[in-house]
Design a protein around this motif. Structure first.
Motif, PDB file in Angstrom:
ATOM      1  N   LEU A   1      -1.428 -14.428  15.354  1.00 12.91           N
ATOM      2  CA  LEU A   1      -2.662 -13.845  15.695  1.00 12.91           C
ATOM      3  C   LEU A   1      -2.306 -12.357  15.385  1.00 12.91           C
ATOM      4  CD1 LEU A   1      -4.608 -13.161  18.359  1.00 12.91           C
ATOM      5  CD2 LEU A   1      -2.968 -12.050  19.668  1.00 12.91           C
ATOM      6  N   SER A   2      -3.248 -11.749  14.461  1.00 11.81           N
ATOM      7  CA  SER A   2      -3.107 -10.310  14.129  1.00 11.81           C
ATOM      8  C   SER A   2      -3.050  -9.240  14.913  1.00 11.81           C
ATOM      9  CB  SER A   2      -4.713 -10.519  13.179  1.00 11.81           C
ATOM     10  OG  SER A   2      -5.593  -9.954  13.788  1.00 11.81           O
ATOM     11  N   LYS A   3      -2.342  -8.309  14.607  1.00 10.48           N
ATOM     12  CA  LYS A   3      -2.766  -7.333  15.619  1.00 10.48           C
ATOM     13  C   LYS A   3      -4.067  -6.853  15.552  1.00 10.48           C
ATOM     14  CE  LYS A   3       0.654  -2.734  15.427  1.00 10.48           C
ATOM     15  NZ  LYS A   3       0.832  -1.441  14.461  1.00 10.48           N
ATOM     16  N   GLU A   4      -4.915  -6.562  15.191  1.00 14.00           N
ATOM     17  CA  GLU A   4      -6.223  -5.875  15.639  1.00 14.00           C
ATOM     18  C   GLU A   4      -6.997  -7.126  16.864  1.00 14.00           C
ATOM     19  OE1 GLU A   4      -9.665  -4.128  16.263  1.00 14.00           O
ATOM     20  OE2 GLU A   4      -7.786  -3.800  15.990  1.00 14.00           O
ATOM     21  N   GLU A   5      -6.373  -8.442  16.391  1.00 12.88           N
ATOM     22  CA  GLU A   5      -7.576  -9.285  17.351  1.00 12.88           C
ATOM     23  C   GLU A   5      -6.443  -9.389  18.819  1.00 12.88           C
ATOM     24  OE1 GLU A   5      -9.472 -12.371  19.128  1.00 12.88           O
ATOM     25  OE2 GLU A   5     -10.200 -10.775  17.287  1.00 12.88           O
ATOM     26  N   GLN A   6      -4.656  -9.096  18.361  1.00 14.99           N
ATOM     27  CA  GLN A   6      -4.254  -8.907  20.152  1.00 14.99           C
ATOM     28  C   GLN A   6      -4.798  -7.512  20.984  1.00 14.99           C
ATOM     29  OE1 GLN A   6      -0.420  -6.576  20.137  1.00 14.99           O
ATOM     30  NE2 GLN A   6       0.363  -8.828  21.343  1.00 14.99           N
ATOM     31  N   ARG A   7      -5.088  -6.503  19.770  1.00 14.46           N
ATOM     32  CA  ARG A   7      -6.014  -4.549  20.119  1.00 14.46           C
ATOM     33  C   ARG A   7      -7.218  -5.110  21.023  1.00 14.46           C
ATOM     34  NH1 ARG A   7      -8.827  -0.502  19.773  1.00 14.46           N
ATOM     35  NH2 ARG A   7     -10.018  -1.576  18.020  1.00 14.46           N
ATOM     36  N   THR A   8      -7.528  -5.834  20.102  1.00 18.88           N
ATOM     37  CA  THR A   8      -8.792  -6.421  21.095  1.00 18.88           C
ATOM     38  C   THR A   8      -9.076  -7.049  22.783  1.00 18.88           C
ATOM     39  OG1 THR A   8     -10.061  -6.572  18.419  1.00 18.88           O
ATOM     40  CG2 THR A   8     -11.164  -7.788  20.705  1.00 18.88           C
ATOM     41  N   ARG A   9      -7.972  -7.874  22.735  1.00 20.36           N
ATOM     42  CA  ARG A   9      -8.033  -9.143  24.038  1.00 20.36           C
ATOM     43  C   ARG A   9      -7.446  -8.210  24.578  1.00 20.36           C
ATOM     44  NH1 ARG A   9      -5.727 -15.070  21.258  1.00 20.36           N
ATOM     45  NH2 ARG A   9      -7.275 -14.836  19.697  1.00 20.36           N
ATOM     46  N   PHE A  10      -6.292  -7.375  24.602  1.00 18.65           N
ATOM     47  CA  PHE A  10      -5.417  -6.328  25.050  1.00 18.65           C
ATOM     48  C   PHE A  10      -6.595  -5.399  25.889  1.00 18.65           C
ATOM     49  CE2 PHE A  10      -0.972  -6.273  23.595  1.00 18.65           C
ATOM     50  CZ  PHE A  10      -0.546  -7.389  24.372  1.00 18.65           C
ATOM     51  N   LEU A  11      -7.307  -5.162  25.182  1.00 13.53           N
ATOM     52  CA  LEU A  11      -8.833  -4.446  25.622  1.00 13.53           C
ATOM     53  C   LEU A  11      -9.620  -4.886  27.065  1.00 13.53           C
ATOM     54  CD1 LEU A  11      -9.417  -2.181  22.993  1.00 13.53           C
ATOM     55  CD2 LEU A  11      -8.576  -1.141  25.128  1.00 13.53           C
ATOM     56  N   LYS A  12     -10.184  -6.833  26.499  1.00 13.59           N
ATOM     57  CA  LYS A  12     -10.881  -7.168  27.238  1.00 13.59           C
ATOM     58  C   LYS A  12      -9.915  -7.272  28.123  1.00 13.59           C
ATOM     59  CE  LYS A  12     -13.166 -10.813  27.117  1.00 13.59           C
ATOM     60  NZ  LYS A  12     -13.599 -12.797  26.232  1.00 13.59           N
ATOM     61  N   ARG A  13      -9.008  -7.277  28.790  1.00 15.32           N
ATOM     62  CA  ARG A  13      -7.709  -7.986  29.738  1.00 15.32           C
ATOM     63  C   ARG A  13      -8.288  -6.105  31.259  1.00 15.32           C
ATOM     64  NH1 ARG A  13      -2.170 -11.197  28.300  1.00 15.32           N
ATOM     65  NH2 ARG A  13      -3.351 -13.251  27.379  1.00 15.32           N
ATOM     66  N   ILE A  14      -7.932  -5.138  30.086  1.00 24.07           N
ATOM     67  CA  ILE A  14      -8.559  -4.172  30.705  1.00 24.07           C
ATOM     68  C   ILE A  14      -9.690  -4.006  31.314  1.00 24.07           C
ATOM     69  CG2 ILE A  14      -8.311  -1.571  30.378  1.00 24.07           C
ATOM     70  CD1 ILE A  14      -5.745  -2.259  29.054  1.00 24.07           C
ATOM     71  N   ASP A  15     -10.554  -4.310  30.307  1.00 29.05           N
ATOM     72  CA  ASP A  15     -12.259  -3.952  30.847  1.00 29.05           C
ATOM     73  C   ASP A  15     -12.922  -5.013  32.266  1.00 29.05           C
ATOM     74  OD1 ASP A  15     -11.998  -2.476  28.566  1.00 29.05           O
ATOM     75  OD2 ASP A  15     -13.381  -2.904  27.487  1.00 29.05           O
ATOM     76  N   LEU A  16     -12.711  -5.824  31.645  1.00 25.35           N
ATOM     77  CA  LEU A  16     -13.270  -7.123  32.905  1.00 25.35           C
ATOM     78  C   LEU A  16     -12.140  -7.263  33.910  1.00 25.35           C
ATOM     79  CD1 LEU A  16     -14.241  -9.668  29.804  1.00 25.35           C
ATOM     80  CD2 LEU A  16     -15.511  -8.079  31.335  1.00 25.35           C
ATOM     81  N   PRO A  17     -12.615  -6.538  35.392  1.00 26.97           N
ATOM     82  CA  PRO A  17     -12.019  -6.875  36.435  1.00 26.97           C
ATOM     83  C   PRO A  17     -10.810  -8.298  36.940  1.00 26.97           C
ATOM     84  CG  PRO A  17     -13.982  -5.613  36.747  1.00 26.97           C
ATOM     85  CD  PRO A  17     -13.935  -6.805  35.068  1.00 26.97           C
ATOM     86  N   ASP A  18     -11.754  -9.773  36.078  1.00 29.63           N
ATOM     87  CA  ASP A  18     -11.530 -10.591  36.917  1.00 29.63           C
ATOM     88  C   ASP A  18      -9.810 -11.178  35.525  1.00 29.63           C
ATOM     89  OD1 ASP A  18     -12.393 -11.044  34.418  1.00 29.63           O
ATOM     90  OD2 ASP A  18     -13.723 -12.715  35.242  1.00 29.63           O
ATOM     91  N   LYS A  19     -10.016 -10.113  34.253  1.00 31.27           N
ATOM     92  CA  LYS A  19      -8.877 -10.697  33.477  1.00 31.27           C
ATOM     93  C   LYS A  19      -7.457  -9.494  33.844  1.00 31.27           C
ATOM     94  CE  LYS A  19     -10.986 -13.643  31.248  1.00 31.27           C
ATOM     95  NZ  LYS A  19     -10.189 -14.877  30.989  1.00 31.27           N
ATOM     96  N   ASN A  20      -7.642  -8.368  34.973  1.00 32.86           N
ATOM     97  CA  ASN A  20      -6.997  -7.859  35.105  1.00 32.86           C
ATOM     98  C   ASN A  20      -5.391  -7.932  35.492  1.00 32.86           C
ATOM     99  OD1 ASN A  20      -8.913  -4.884  36.751  1.00 32.86           O
ATOM    100  ND2 ASN A  20      -8.472  -5.820  34.322  1.00 32.86           N
ATOM    101  N   TRP A  21      -5.497  -9.644  35.581  1.00 30.45           N
ATOM    102  CA  TRP A  21      -4.263  -9.935  36.350  1.00 30.45           C
ATOM    103  C   TRP A  21      -3.328  -9.597  35.140  1.00 30.45           C
ATOM    104  CZ3 TRP A  21      -2.539 -14.698  35.218  1.00 30.45           C
ATOM    105  CH2 TRP A  21      -4.022 -15.886  34.553  1.00 30.45           C
ATOM    106  N   LYS A  22      -3.881 -10.633  34.023  1.00 32.42           N
ATOM    107  CA  LYS A  22      -3.544 -11.104  33.260  1.00 32.42           C
ATOM    108  C   LYS A  22      -2.640  -9.651  32.035  1.00 32.42           C
ATOM    109  CE  LYS A  22      -4.927 -14.103  30.934  1.00 32.42           C
ATOM    110  NZ  LYS A  22      -5.207 -15.439  30.002  1.00 32.42           N
ATOM    111  N   PHE A  23      -2.920  -8.243  32.156  1.00 32.65           N
ATOM    112  CA  PHE A  23      -2.773  -7.414  31.833  1.00 32.65           C
ATOM    113  C   PHE A  23      -1.734  -6.750  31.767  1.00 32.65           C
ATOM    114  CE2 PHE A  23      -2.347  -3.223  30.099  1.00 32.65           C
ATOM    115  CZ  PHE A  23      -1.817  -3.556  29.081  1.00 32.65           C
ATOM    116  N   SER A  24      -0.636  -6.353  31.719  1.00 27.80           N
ATOM    117  CA  SER A  24       0.364  -5.603  31.688  1.00 27.80           C
ATOM    118  C   SER A  24       1.202  -4.525  31.033  1.00 27.80           C
ATOM    119  CB  SER A  24       1.976  -6.915  31.816  1.00 27.80           C
ATOM    120  OG  SER A  24       3.263  -5.892  32.327  1.00 27.80           O
ATOM    121  N   ALA A  25       1.389  -3.161  31.369  1.00 31.67           N
ATOM    122  CA  ALA A  25       1.842  -1.978  30.807  1.00 31.67           C
ATOM    123  C   ALA A  25       2.522  -2.420  29.902  1.00 31.67           C
ATOM    124  CB  ALA A  25       1.647  -1.096  31.593  1.00 31.67           C
TER     125      ALA A  25
END
Length: 316
Positions: free
Chosen positions: A192-216
């Motif tokens: 995975l590229s660093k930019e794509e990881q950043r994008t996927r992290f933001l998606k997990r924050i922006d979408l409520p049904d993805k919040n559970w997948k994100f950790s600080a």
């Protein structure tokens, strides 16, 4: 290999294979956005074909009961391991597949050698086992965070210079031992590229049904990006062997990563070329006796053998 599809699959995954003995620079040698000239609309049918192929060969693997297959999936956070497993294994018999995820080791696991907990989850003959993260965490996370070595209670004399080279050697020997005993080791790194990881992290924050997948903690770990790239590069260089090569799968496009992973696993199964067991003369005679008994139980007006009547004489 018994199928002309095998040659096409081998050609497809060849650019992804880490040549044993080669020196890998991950950023230079492998492009996370590579897609072999394919378009996403073509990928749907290719993945469907790959899943069908896996189902066919998994059935043979289970019936033969001689080989087992271990698929090791490594990636950084948001690399797509869970989705890859879900899509690639969607058509196989779940009774023949076991998925293990390895988190922070328990107190019991830390009281054993570092390979112990992984050895406990190896496949049986006829099975496919998937490691969602694997024994390679021991030369990746533990290397980037060497404080983990203290938790492993190693003797002082073994924690010094040369520990990573020793672990590479031990892992290579362990995988050679497994292979020699009929357990194929398949290793896939989702790149995975660093930019794509950043994008996927933001998606997990922006979408409520993805919040559970994100950790600080994911963002904190991202701060070690360069250290991980270096650790992955050295690991790939040291542990891609003739008997258990690494495949670096471009992961920026999830659909392409899934196709590649299915192709690598299918290639392994086709290389094994498992066969259905042949029935001996005595067993065949028993089958015919049972067949006649079942045919005699047919209701009035029903065919004695409905399958044979639809598909021709099954005995021929």
């Amino acid at each position: 290999m018994s199928d002309d599809r095998a040659e096409r699959i081998a050609d497809f995954i060849r650019p992804l294979r880490v040549k044993p003995g080669s020196k890998v620079n991950l950023g230079r040698d492998f492009d996370p956005r590579y897609r072999a000239g394919l378009k996403k609309r073509d990928g749907v049918e290719l993945l469907r074909a790959g899943v069908s192929l896996l189902a066919e060969y998994q059935d043979r693997l289970a019936a033969q009961d001689t080989y087992g297959v271990l698929l090791c999936l490594q990636a950084l956070d948001a690399g797509g391991k869970d989705g890859t497993i879900r899509h690639v294994m969607s058509g196989v018999n779940p009774q023949g597949v076991r998925v293990s995820s390895f988190k922070v080791p328990s107190a019991e696991e830390l009281d054993h050698d570092y390979l112990w907990r992984y050895a406990r989850r190896l496949p049986a003959r006829g099975e496919i086992a998937i490691f969602n993260r694997s024994h390679y965490e021991e030369v990746l996370v533990v290397r980037v965070h060497p404080e983990n070595l203290l938790r492993q209670k190693l003797p002082d004399s073994t924690r010094g210079a040369g520990i990573w080279e020793r672990r590479y050697r031990e892992i290579n020997n362990w995988e050679r031992y497994l292979t020699d005993n009929g357990f194929k080791v398949v290793k896939v790194f989702l790149n995975l590229s660093k930019e794509e990881q950043r994008t996927r992290f933001l998606k997990r924050i922006d979408l409520p049904d993805k919040n559970w997948k994100f950790s600080a903690a994911d963002v904190r770990e991202r701060r070690h990006w360069d250290e991980y790239q270096s650790a992955f590069s050295e690991m790939l260089s040291a542990t891609s062997t003739r008997w258990a090569p690494w495949y670096v799968v471009p992961a920026d496009r999830k659909w392409f990563a899934r196709i590649c992973t299915a192709a690598v696993l299918a290639h392994t199964l086709m290389d094994i070329d498992p066969r259905y067991p042949a029935v001996g003369d005595e067993a065949r005679a028993d089958l015919l006796v049972a067949k006649r008994e079942l045919e005699q139980e047919a209701p009035a007006g029903a065919p004695a053998d409905p399958y044979a009547s639809r598909h021709g004489d099954a005995d021929r």
